[in-house]
Scaffold this motif. Structure first.
Motif, PDB file in Angstrom:
ATOM      1  N   ILE A 300     103.053  53.574 -33.969  1.00 36.50           N
ATOM      2  CA  ILE A 300     102.041  52.552 -33.665  1.00 36.50           C
ATOM      3  C   ILE A 300     102.802  51.233 -33.608  1.00 36.50           C
ATOM      4  CG2 ILE A 300      99.810  51.599 -34.322  1.00 36.50           C
ATOM      5  CD1 ILE A 300      99.482  53.948 -36.237  1.00 36.50           C
ATOM      6  N   PRO A 301     103.159  50.762 -32.433  1.00 34.58           N
ATOM      7  CA  PRO A 301     104.118  49.652 -32.328  1.00 34.58           C
ATOM      8  C   PRO A 301     103.595  48.369 -32.942  1.00 34.58           C
ATOM      9  CG  PRO A 301     103.058  50.060 -30.218  1.00 34.58           C
ATOM     10  CD  PRO A 301     102.620  51.163 -31.126  1.00 34.58           C
ATOM     11  N   GLY A 302     104.416  47.788 -33.797  1.00 37.38           N
ATOM     12  CA  GLY A 302     104.021  46.551 -34.442  1.00 37.38           C
ATOM     13  C   GLY A 302     103.990  45.356 -33.518  1.00 37.38           C
ATOM     14  N   GLN A 303     104.527  45.509 -32.280  1.00 33.13           N
ATOM     15  CA  GLN A 303     104.446  44.377 -31.347  1.00 33.13           C
ATOM     16  C   GLN A 303     102.992  44.006 -31.060  1.00 33.13           C
ATOM     17  OE1 GLN A 303     106.382  47.186 -30.238  1.00 33.13           O
ATOM     18  NE2 GLN A 303     108.377  46.407 -29.609  1.00 33.13           N
ATOM     19  N   PHE A 304     102.126  45.024 -30.873  1.00 28.12           N
ATOM     20  CA  PHE A 304     100.695  44.770 -30.702  1.00 28.12           C
ATOM     21  C   PHE A 304      99.957  46.092 -30.841  1.00 28.12           C
ATOM     22  CE2 PHE A 304      96.927  43.885 -27.829  1.00 28.12           C
ATOM     23  CZ  PHE A 304      96.264  43.119 -28.775  1.00 28.12           C
ATOM     24  N   CYS A 305      99.169  46.211 -31.897  1.00 31.54           N
ATOM     25  CA  CYS A 305      98.421  47.438 -32.149  1.00 31.54           C
ATOM     26  C   CYS A 305      97.176  47.104 -32.958  1.00 31.54           C
ATOM     27  CB  CYS A 305      99.282  48.464 -32.885  1.00 31.54           C
ATOM     28  SG  CYS A 305      99.842  47.906 -34.508  1.00 31.54           S
ATOM     29  N   VAL A 306      96.303  48.088 -33.132  1.00 32.21           N
ATOM     30  CA  VAL A 306      95.044  47.873 -33.845  1.00 32.21           C
ATOM     31  C   VAL A 306      94.821  49.019 -34.821  1.00 32.21           C
ATOM     32  CG1 VAL A 306      93.679  49.051 -32.049  1.00 32.21           C
ATOM     33  CG2 VAL A 306      92.560  47.414 -33.571  1.00 32.21           C
ATOM     34  N   PHE A 307      94.225  48.701 -35.978  1.00 35.70           N
ATOM     35  CA  PHE A 307      93.843  49.675 -36.990  1.00 35.70           C
ATOM     36  C   PHE A 307      92.351  49.527 -37.285  1.00 35.70           C
ATOM     37  CE2 PHE A 307      98.291  48.746 -37.737  1.00 35.70           C
ATOM     38  CZ  PHE A 307      98.854  49.990 -37.944  1.00 35.70           C
ATOM     39  N   ARG A 308      91.710  50.636 -37.543  1.00 43.70           N
ATOM     40  CA  ARG A 308      90.325  50.590 -38.018  1.00 43.70           C
ATOM     41  C   ARG A 308      90.373  50.411 -39.537  1.00 43.70           C
ATOM     42  NH1 ARG A 308      86.092  52.302 -35.144  1.00 43.70           N
ATOM     43  NH2 ARG A 308      87.425  53.659 -33.860  1.00 43.70           N
ATOM     44  N   TRP A 309      89.851  49.305 -40.023  1.00 46.47           N
ATOM     45  CA  TRP A 309      89.974  48.982 -41.430  1.00 46.47           C
ATOM     46  C   TRP A 309      89.351  50.055 -42.317  1.00 46.47           C
ATOM     47  CZ3 TRP A 309      92.664  46.864 -44.900  1.00 46.47           C
ATOM     48  CH2 TRP A 309      92.152  46.517 -46.148  1.00 46.47           C
ATOM     49  N   SER A 310      88.229  50.603 -41.918  1.00 44.92           N
ATOM     50  CA  SER A 310      87.568  51.626 -42.734  1.00 44.92           C
ATOM     51  C   SER A 310      88.413  52.889 -42.839  1.00 44.92           C
ATOM     52  CB  SER A 310      86.198  51.968 -42.143  1.00 44.92           C
ATOM     53  OG  SER A 310      86.332  52.469 -40.821  1.00 44.92           O
ATOM     54  N   ALA A 311      89.283  53.133 -41.864  1.00 45.25           N
ATOM     55  CA  ALA A 311      90.100  54.346 -41.889  1.00 45.25           C
ATOM     56  C   ALA A 311      91.298  54.203 -42.810  1.00 45.25           C
ATOM     57  CB  ALA A 311      90.578  54.683 -40.476  1.00 45.25           C
TER      58      ALA A 311
END
Length: 642
Positions: A300-311
């Motif tokens: 999951i590239p740290g240059q630009f990515c998204v996480f679902r906080w609840s997950a």
């Protein structure tokens, strides 16, 4: 592992206010006694240690670079006058800084704000609350112009703040047009955007910044989606809207990668920038879609990515209260050699913890519609250090995952589909590793085959033309390797591109001229397939990528081999490697010796495999160039099929 009970600090007064109603109390393992409020320490006070097995209470133990802090799961203590965020945010974006110049932050932040502001223009999307979190890793390393920007905008030293891990996080809300004006990019965007800014007193590492963001700032802001964005990465106008839509439509996706490329090479682009651009193109066109199809995206590239906080923030199950976030942040205390190498690319580790979570079936997604451009390495030395970190961590993660495959297949909380996906993904990772290990042998056999085809070719004129084009392309690629200014630079780059295209065309033509149609089609199929995949899966980049494909085909194997050899030769080096961070502050000599032994084992294995493959390759027709009877099948066009 012991916990550090910290004492008051003269550097920053401990403000012992009651916890805000919106904040959940910190979790306690069964049987834990209630703990007294934590306070920061001063250098002249001693610390006390209490044994604990709860992973959420591990200490940030980087003794050689900064003093120990209190445990990372403690709920934030708000400073006087600080208010908790309203009802939470849809988007919370974290930008980490070290010594990047203000220009990189300005380009990244202005593009991000434009993308956030463009959400209201996206179909079926209303304006949503967003917050930008900026964490600077070391006050003595940050660009002074960035500090002046913070002061001018009024996002530090304001009345709203809270303490976390010995640092102060400043909260503020600004008008978008005011922020854009301060960035030197005025526009007519309306609305407001929140900021959370922290300038750490000392450099404590990127993972420490992530602990500050995920364990402290996110619980305060209560986001739905968390983003990571590197300074220097510029997102497209629709990137945030596309990621929001992607995550809303796929509730089983815990995190998603975006389509990140380096800048599109121009007419005077260096060979190094072309290789980096095409390497990213091949990754987004071939590797990532294949990994997603197999059920597991390895990074999951740290240059630009998204996480679902609840997950990432919820306990895996009632029986196991460990969260994916907890396991990810164990890297703060990683001392085992394999783990220390793994956490050189912490984004790979985070994805592993999400996929392996107990009683969950989260997936990692890829949203090619969310586009971004990241900065490329300017020098070959910088590229060597960057790829050393990437390649060694990727290899360590694969070894770590393969060791857990039997236990995963035996788990009762995973379905047959989950196990089939994970097994397929591990098979793909094995094929990638095998291709890397056999790459030296392939390159040697390639050189022998090409040399044999040119020396013993049926048509001397054709062989001379191909050989001349290859030599000319090699010389021009070397002369234009980096971006050194020269009055002849543009002409040299155009000549390099032309000779590379001519060499590839001649190789393809020679393949059909020197071999039966079926054999020639099989030999050249990889080139045409590669071009077709790029044209199909890279909208907006078709012509630039196809134009640079000949140069990439002729330079990829040598450059990749150099990068891979350098990475393995320095597997014992667990420093960050770029941006001036070329020394590991912890300096564990015992672990370094173990890593050197691991390097020797891996290097010895690769040398043995290379010798074996080359010896076997000489027994096949078309490889040994000394026999004229085999020359018709040893066409240098075989280089394209490798």
């Amino acid at each position: 592992m012991s916990e550090i009970v910290a004492m008051p600090s003269a550097r920053e007064p401990a403000l012992m206010h009651p916890a805000q109603p919106a904040l959940a109390p910190p979790r306690r393992a069964p049987g834990d006694r209630p703990r007294a409020p934590m306070r920061l320490r001063t250098p002249d006070r001693r610390t006390e240690s209490v044994p604990s097995t709860d992973v959420r209470r591990r200490v940030l133990d980087l003794r050689d670079s900064f003093e120990p802090e209190a445990f990372i799961a403690r709920a934030p203590i708000l400073a006087a006058g600080a208010a908790a965020a309203g009802n939470g945010f849809k988007n919370v974006v974290c930008i980490t800084l070290y010594n990047e110049p203000f220009e990189l932050l300005r380009s990244s932040l202005s593009a991000l704000i434009l993308s956030i502001g463009g959400q209201r223009l996206a179909p079926a999307q209303a304006a949503t609350g967003s917050c930008v979190v900026i964490i600077a890793d070391g006050r003595n390393r940050i660009d002074p112009q960035i500090m002046r920007f913070f002061t001018k905008l009024g996002v530090i030293d304001t009345g709203r703040s809270f303490s976390a891990l010995g640092e102060t996080v400043h909260l503020s809300r600004k008008r978008i047009d005011e922020v854009m004006t301060a960035l030197g990019a005025p526009g007519d965007l309306m609305g407001e955007i929140d900021f959370a800014v922290c300038v750490k007193d000392e450099n404590r590492g990127k993972l420490h910044s992530h602990a500050l963001f995920f364990q402290w700032i996110c619980p305060e802001l209560r986001p739905e989606l968390c983003y990571q964005l590197d300074a220097g990465t510029v997102v497209e106008a629709g990137a945030v809207s596309n990621l929001v839509a992607y995550m809303d439509e796929r509730p089983d996706v815990a995190a998603a990668a975006s389509r990140i490329l380096t800048p599109t090479p121009g007419d005077a682009a260096s060979t190094l920038s072309i290789w980096q651009y095409m390497d990213f193109v091949m990754q987004k066109a071939v590797t990532w879609p294949t990994e997603v199809a197999s059920g597991y995206l390895s990074v999951i590239p740290g240059q630009f990515c998204v996480f679902r906080w609840s997950a990432v923030s919820a306990p895996c199950s009632d029986d196991d209260e460990t969260r994916p976030l907890d396991a990810y942040l164990r890297g703060l205390n990683a001392i085992e050699p394999l783990e220390r190498v793994m956490f050189l690319a912490e984004d790979r580790v985070f994805g592993n913890e999400i996929v392996l979570a107990q009683d969950k079936s989260w997936r990692i997604g890829y949203c090619p519609a969310a586009e971004a451009t990241t900065d490329a390495c300017d020098t070959f030395g910088e590229l060597l250090r960057q790829r050393r970190r990437w390649q060694n961590s990727a290899l360590a993660v694969r070894l770590w995952l393969w060791g857990r495959l039997p236990a995963y297949l035996a788990r009762s909380d995973k379905t047959l589909l989950d196990k089939a996906r994970f097994s397929a993904s591990m098979l793909w990772q094995g094929l990638l590793t095998a291709s890397e290990v056999m790459s030296p042998a392939f390159l040697l056999l390639l050189i022998f085959a090409a040399a044999g085809g040119l020396v013993h070719a049926q048509n001397a004129a054709a062989a001379a033309a191909v050989g001349g084009a290859l030599l000319a392309c090699s010389g021009l690629a070397w002369l234009t390797l980096t971006g050194r200014p020269s009055r002849w630079r543009r002409a040299l780059c155009l000549a390099r591109d032309a000779t590379a295209t001519l060499a590839v065309v001649l190789l393809l033509a020679l393949a059909f001229f020197s071999n039966p149609l079926g054999q020639a089609a099989l030999m050249t199929a990889p080139v045409f397939l590669m071009a077709a995949v790029i044209a199909f899966s890279m909208p907006g980049q078709r012509w630039p990528a196809l134009r640079r494909l000949p140069v990439y085909l002729l330079t990829d194997r040598p450059i990749s081999l150099i990068l891979y050899a350098y990475a393995l030769a320095n597997v014992h080096n667990v420093s960050w490697g770029t941006k001036g961070l070329t020394r590991d502050p912890r300096g564990h000599s015992a672990e370094e010796r173990r890593l050197r032994r691991l390097r020797d084992i891996i290097a010895g294995s690769i040398v043995a495999i290379t010798a074996l493959l080359v010896a076997v390759g000489f027994e096949y027709p078309g490889v040994w160039s000394g026999r004229k009877a085999r020359s018709s099948r040893s066409s240098p066009s075989s280089s394209l099929s490798c």
